[in-house]
Design a protein around this motif. Structure first.
Motif, mmCIF file in Angstrom:
data_model
loop_
_atom_site.group_PDB
_atom_site.id
_atom_site.type_symbol
_atom_site.label_atom_id
_atom_site.label_comp_id
_atom_site.label_asym_id
_atom_site.label_seq_id
_atom_site.Cartn_x
_atom_site.Cartn_y
_atom_site.Cartn_z
ATOM 1 N N TYR A 114 -15.841 -2.884 2.119
ATOM 2 C CA TYR A 114 -15.590 -4.328 2.005
ATOM 3 C C TYR A 114 -15.992 -5.045 3.289
ATOM 4 C CZ TYR A 114 -13.029 -8.735 1.705
ATOM 5 O OH TYR A 114 -12.695 -10.066 1.713
ATOM 6 N N ARG B 8 0.822 -1.220 0.000
ATOM 7 C CA ARG B 8 0.000 0.000 0.000
ATOM 8 C C ARG B 8 0.855 1.269 0.000
ATOM 9 N NH1 ARG B 8 -5.174 1.513 3.771
ATOM 10 N NH2 ARG B 8 -5.099 3.788 3.485
ATOM 11 N N ASP C 266 -4.081 -2.809 -1.588
ATOM 12 C CA ASP C 266 -3.641 -2.937 -0.197
ATOM 13 C C ASP C 266 -3.432 -4.402 0.173
ATOM 14 O OD1 ASP C 266 -3.274 -2.878 2.567
ATOM 15 O OD2 ASP C 266 -4.647 -1.214 2.860
ATOM 16 N N ASP C 267 -4.459 -5.221 -0.027
ATOM 17 C CA ASP C 267 -4.384 -6.627 0.369
ATOM 18 C C ASP C 267 -3.493 -7.448 -0.557
ATOM 19 O OD1 ASP C 267 -5.223 -8.557 2.272
ATOM 20 O OD2 ASP C 267 -6.634 -9.388 0.817
ATOM 21 N N LEU D 260 -8.981 4.379 -0.107
ATOM 22 C CA LEU D 260 -8.780 3.000 0.363
ATOM 23 C C LEU D 260 -9.433 2.760 1.717
ATOM 24 C CD1 LEU D 260 -5.350 1.491 -0.644
ATOM 25 C CD2 LEU D 260 -7.513 1.544 -1.842
ATOM 26 N N GLU D 261 -9.457 3.760 2.568
ATOM 27 C CA GLU D 261 -10.156 3.586 3.845
ATOM 28 C C GLU D 261 -11.643 3.359 3.602
ATOM 29 O OE1 GLU D 261 -8.908 3.122 6.894
ATOM 30 O OE2 GLU D 261 -7.018 3.113 5.770
ATOM 31 N N SER E 269 -10.932 -2.049 -4.897
ATOM 32 C CA SER E 269 -9.603 -1.441 -4.931
ATOM 33 C C SER E 269 -8.806 -1.748 -3.672
ATOM 34 C CB SER E 269 -9.716 0.068 -5.140
ATOM 35 O OG SER E 269 -10.134 0.364 -6.448
ATOM 36 N N TRP E 270 -9.477 -1.958 -2.562
ATOM 37 C CA TRP E 270 -8.730 -2.337 -1.357
ATOM 38 C C TRP E 270 -8.056 -3.686 -1.559
ATOM 39 C CZ3 TRP E 270 -9.471 -6.510 2.093
ATOM 40 C CH2 TRP E 270 -8.566 -6.510 3.149
ATOM 41 N N ALA F 117 -12.859 2.116 0.819
ATOM 42 C CA ALA F 117 -12.952 0.803 0.187
ATOM 43 C C ALA F 117 -12.890 -0.308 1.225
ATOM 44 C CB ALA F 117 -11.832 0.642 -0.845
ATOM 45 N N ARG F 118 -11.974 -0.186 2.189
ATOM 46 C CA ARG F 118 -11.834 -1.210 3.218
ATOM 47 C C ARG F 118 -13.088 -1.274 4.095
ATOM 48 N NH1 ARG F 118 -8.122 -4.390 6.261
ATOM 49 N NH2 ARG F 118 -9.512 -5.690 7.492
#
Length: 524
Positions: A136, A107, A218-219, A129-130, A213-214, A132-133
């Protein structure tokens, strides 16, 4: 736990094998019938001259879903498969731009890339991303692991508190949502392309799906050594270990029922089994208390049931949107190709025209076409001979079987082979591999006609019904027949949707249905 039942699963793809494994582990007597010679469905495999190609899924995302699934069966992903985390996650080439961008499995490095590409985008990247997370996590807890069979799926305090935000995410397009955060075309395309994995386009998919997108930014992205066929092998293994029986070369021709009158829940019949024809032409009826349709839902409903027992008749499908079709190109190439990462994406400048060609009538094959290239030999020595490369090219096109079928060594239908030739030329030009076509030693293509024949795909689509607003979450086709008691559905055509993780979750949803489990999260 429920009383053990006699279960027949139609379709030995990922969803069918996963459902069979979970139900067999619960003590049910399970048979899987698969029309093709090998299991896997869309997650197939093809070999020639020392090359082995995955003919379907190639991105390993949402590892938590795989971990949870295998844990339900008393094992683990690590016990079943060897996963490699990719670095870079993927490389992106852009029409008219001299240099590609690389998306890392880290990330922090991705944030730096966004900031370099568009000053000020680093902070917005963090915010994106926050969001997105968070989205999710909510999806996992409330939307993915439920059949929406209970009011609690809609009335949880968490959902009511988030309702205004969720409403915006469901009614705004992914494209519009991205545009409010980033200006640079390249960044917008990187964030928008996951919609294609969902069978849609950024302007047609809800902003809810920015959660994707996360997963990659990131993952990270992973790859199972030996290819995705090893995942299919693992599913067969756990299913058989728990007592399920797999029968290949057996084609279901009818879901057998007996009339039961219009009962209190509106069902007109009860399932009694599946009529099927073996590879030798012998016809048999496989008795069953429960039938799991894990093949293409359109085929199951419109071909294996009479009209009066169809929950989803043809007129229902006429109002639905298919995901894209595809031309798949499998290439064995002499020499190394360091210009390409394990995953490479090629984006045209005007991809609105690209997507409109696929989804808007009259449809046509886009040119130039955005496309995806997988080079598994960058990570896995087993998929190609030494000093050769294995390439898989996917070109999204309209879901139209009349466009034709592919073939080996250029023997496919004209439109399919021409599309493949153009794709090879585009990759060679943009990635700077001038002699790519001359170095090809193995070639095979597939087209929408192949999907229609091989996996009975509705409209010849490569993925399944698109994840548009009216085809997502509780608006997607239900996983239980409303007309036939004992008939259930699993796989990408039904809830929760497209992709390997979704197929595993769909299997768990069947298990929860039979157990009377109305919880909205993963089973415990």
């Amino acid at each position: 736990m429920t009383t053990p039942k006699k279960v027949v699963v139609i379709g030995g793809g990922v969803a069918g094998l996963a459902t069979a494994a979970l139900l067999a582990a619960d003590g049910h007597d399970v048979d899987i019938i698969e029309k093709n010679a090998n299991p896997g469905g869309r997650a197939g495999s093809w070999e020639k001259d020392g090359f082995r190609f995955d003919t379907g899924p190639s991105w390993w995302l949402m590892p938590q879903v795989f971990d949870h699934f295998f844990a339900l069966l008393g094992t683990s992903t690590a016990e079943q498969l060897e996963l490699t985390r990719l670095e870079p996650g993927y490389r992106v080439f852009f029409e008219g731009e001299p240099d590609p961008l690389e998306i890392s499995g880290d990330r922090v490095r991705n944030r730096e890339l966004f900031e370099r590409t568009e000053p000020g985008a680093g902070v917005r990247f963090d915010e994106y991303l926050e969001s997105a997370r968070d989205t999710y996590d909510v999806a996992v807890r409330r939307f993915l692991y439920t059949s929406f069979s209970s009011a609690r799926a809609f009335t949880a305090t968490e959902l009511l508190r988030r309702l205004p935000r969720l409403a915006r995410l469901l009614t705004e397009s992914l494209e519009s949502f991205i545009a409010r955060h980033f200006r640079d075309r390249r960044l917008r395309q990187i964030l928008g392309y996951p919609a294609v994995f969902l069978g849609a386009s950024p302007e047609r998919a809800p902003a809810m799906y920015h959660l994707m997108s996360w997963l990659d930014l990131d993952d990270g992205v992973r790859y199972p050594q030996g290819g995705f066929t090893r995942f299919v092998d693992a599913l067969v293994g756990v299913a058989v270990d728990h007592g399920a029986r797999l029968h290949t070369g057996v084609t279901a021709t009818e879901i057998c029922t007996r009339d039961s009158g219009r009962g209190p829940i509106g069902r007109r019949a009860t399932v009694t089994g599946v009529r099927a024809t073996g590879a030798d032409g012998t016809e048999n009826v496989w008795p069953a208390d429960i039938v799991i349709g894990a093949a293409d839902l359109h085929h199951l409903e419109t071909r294996l049931l009479p009209r009066r027992l169809q929950t989803f008749p043809q007129r229902w499908w006429d109002r639905r949107t298919s995901g894209p079709g595809a031309v798949l190109v499998f290439l064995g190439v002499r020499g190394r190709l360091p210009q390409l990462a394990h995953h490479s994406l090629f984006f045209t400048q005007d991809w609105h025209a690209n997507f409109d060609a696929i989804f808007t009538e009259p449809t046509r094959v886009p040119e130039p076409a955005s496309l995806y290239v997988c080079r598994p030999s960058a990570t896995d020595d087993s998929v190609a001979p030494s000093e050769y490369e294995n390439l898989f090219i996917l070109v999204p096109i309209p879901p139209d079987p009349s466009l034709g079928r592919g073939g080996v060594d250029g023997a496919g239908d004209r439109v399919i082979e021409q599309t493949a030739d153009r794709a090879i030329g585009l990759v060679a030009d943009w990635a700077g591999i001038e002699d790519l076509a001359d170095r090809i030693v193995v070639r095979r293509t597939m087209g929408p006609g192949d999907f229609a024949v091989d996996v009975n795909s509705w409209s010849g689509g490569a993925l399944g019904p698109a994840h548009t607003l009216r085809q997502s979450a509780f608006l997607r086709a239900t996983n239980r027949s409303r007309k036939v008691d004992g008939l259930y559905y699993a796989g990408g055509s039904t809830r929760p949707g497209i992709g390997l993780p979704m197929c595993l979750i769909s299997a768990e949803l069947i298990r929860k249905r039979l157990r009377g489990d109305h919880s909205t999260g993963p089973s415990v």
